[in-house]
Design an enzyme around this catalytic site. Sequence first.
Site, PDB file in Angstrom:
ATOM      1  N   LYS A  52       0.840  -1.202   0.000  1.00 37.41           N
ATOM      2  CA  LYS A  52       0.000   0.000   0.000  1.00 37.41           C
ATOM      3  C   LYS A  52       0.881   1.261   0.000  1.00 37.41           C
ATOM      4  O   LYS A  52       0.630   2.198  -0.755  1.00 37.41           O
ATOM      5  CB  LYS A  52      -0.936  -0.008   1.230  1.00 37.41           C
ATOM      6  CG  LYS A  52      -2.043  -1.058   1.098  1.00 37.41           C
ATOM      7  CD  LYS A  52      -2.809  -1.288   2.388  1.00 37.41           C
ATOM      8  CE  LYS A  52      -3.783  -2.457   2.242  1.00 37.41           C
ATOM      9  NZ  LYS A  52      -4.460  -2.832   3.481  1.00 37.41           N
ATOM     10  N   GLN A  96      -4.330  -1.483   9.859  1.00 41.25           N
ATOM     11  CA  GLN A  96      -4.328  -2.815   9.240  1.00 41.25           C
ATOM     12  C   GLN A  96      -4.876  -3.873  10.199  1.00 41.25           C
ATOM     13  O   GLN A  96      -4.449  -3.972  11.342  1.00 41.25           O
ATOM     14  CB  GLN A  96      -2.878  -3.167   8.826  1.00 41.25           C
ATOM     15  CG  GLN A  96      -2.726  -4.477   8.085  1.00 41.25           C
ATOM     16  CD  GLN A  96      -3.360  -4.453   6.684  1.00 41.25           C
ATOM     17  OE1 GLN A  96      -3.298  -3.467   5.975  1.00 41.25           O
ATOM     18  NE2 GLN A  96      -3.981  -5.562   6.317  1.00 41.25           N
ATOM     19  N   ASP A 119     -10.695   2.909   4.464  1.00 41.74           N
ATOM     20  CA  ASP A 119     -11.044   1.484   4.359  1.00 41.74           C
ATOM     21  C   ASP A 119     -12.564   1.304   4.268  1.00 41.74           C
ATOM     22  O   ASP A 119     -13.044   0.235   3.902  1.00 41.74           O
ATOM     23  CB  ASP A 119     -10.541   0.711   5.597  1.00 41.74           C
ATOM     24  CG  ASP A 119      -9.236  -0.039   5.315  1.00 41.74           C
ATOM     25  OD1 ASP A 119      -8.960  -0.301   4.126  1.00 41.74           O
ATOM     26  OD2 ASP A 119      -8.522  -0.373   6.285  1.00 41.74           O
TER      27      ASP A 119
END
Length: 291
Positions: A52, A96, A119
């Site tokens: 990412k 994460q 997200d």
Amino acid sequence: MKLIDGKKIALKIKDEIKDQVYKMIELGEKPPHLAAVIVGNDGASLTYVGSKVKSCKQVGFNSTLITLPENISENELLYEVDKLNKNNDIDGFIVQLPLPKHIDENKVTLSINPNKDVDGFHPSNFGKMALGMKSFIPATPFGIIELLDRYQIKTSGKHTVVIGRSSIVGRPISILMNSKGKSGDSTVTVVHSRTKNIKDYIKSADILISALGVPDFVKKEMVKDGVVVIDVGITRVIDENSEKGYVIKGDVDFESVKDKASYITPVPGGVGPMTIAMLLKNTLLSRSINS
Ligand code: NAP
């Protein structure tokens, strides 16, 4: 059979984002800034976060990686999230998952400012998505919708079967596929580990989206001719003959299913690269929300 090349489409999307970043810079604006928080040393998570951050550089975004120890307390992590919420230099950030067991993931998700939640996991964004309002859409389902759209695969009136009901893939993609509009208007059945006669449902799918995480679960005899197959599964399977000691497997037995499918995504190179591209797209969106 036509291969759905997620790698190629993801590169195209990144080029489109890069162009927009150039335009921003030409106008004297700062490029978007994504931060990623990782807790602990889980190999797969470190790889995902590394990709990412690397992708941010490719499109001209600024990026910040915040690495925190496995034994960080929940309160300390919430404090870090709060700092990111308040940091005007950060447009969007992700924490994460999975987090270590002593940390309540829901509590952390709820603590993220929804306007920076690239997200799309915060209930505010999830709820807006379900209501068809503009919001951050979780990157993997967003990537699937984009693939179907770019390959001009007809979804309206089709029967879509989603295997898996997780809050990051199965549930949101089932909502999007039966919502009105782009790559939607499908009639959706969601199956999971408690579903009886699961094979009957899978066999009736015009579009099959598999997100269960069991390698080679879907076999040739389980699907109908002409099915569109989207394989979300990513499982590391030990393989002593490979350089890394493992290979990446999807949920679908690609070699046997490909001859029956009209379209199919490979693993790797299908949904995976799209997830990162759509996270970048969400970050671009967060830039406009927060400026
Ligand atoms: P998850 O949270 O573990 O959910 C798995 C779902 O599959 C659950 O709903 C579970 O049912 C169902 N399931 C498990 N075994 C089953 C079986 N034998 N028959 C029917 N249903 C079964 O997983 P996830 O986070 O959604 O991820 C799914 C897969 O996608 C994993 O391989 C993951 O690595 C991959 N993934 C890929 C990407 C990408 O970018 N390509 C992104 C995210 C995830 P219950 O609800 O009844 O337990």
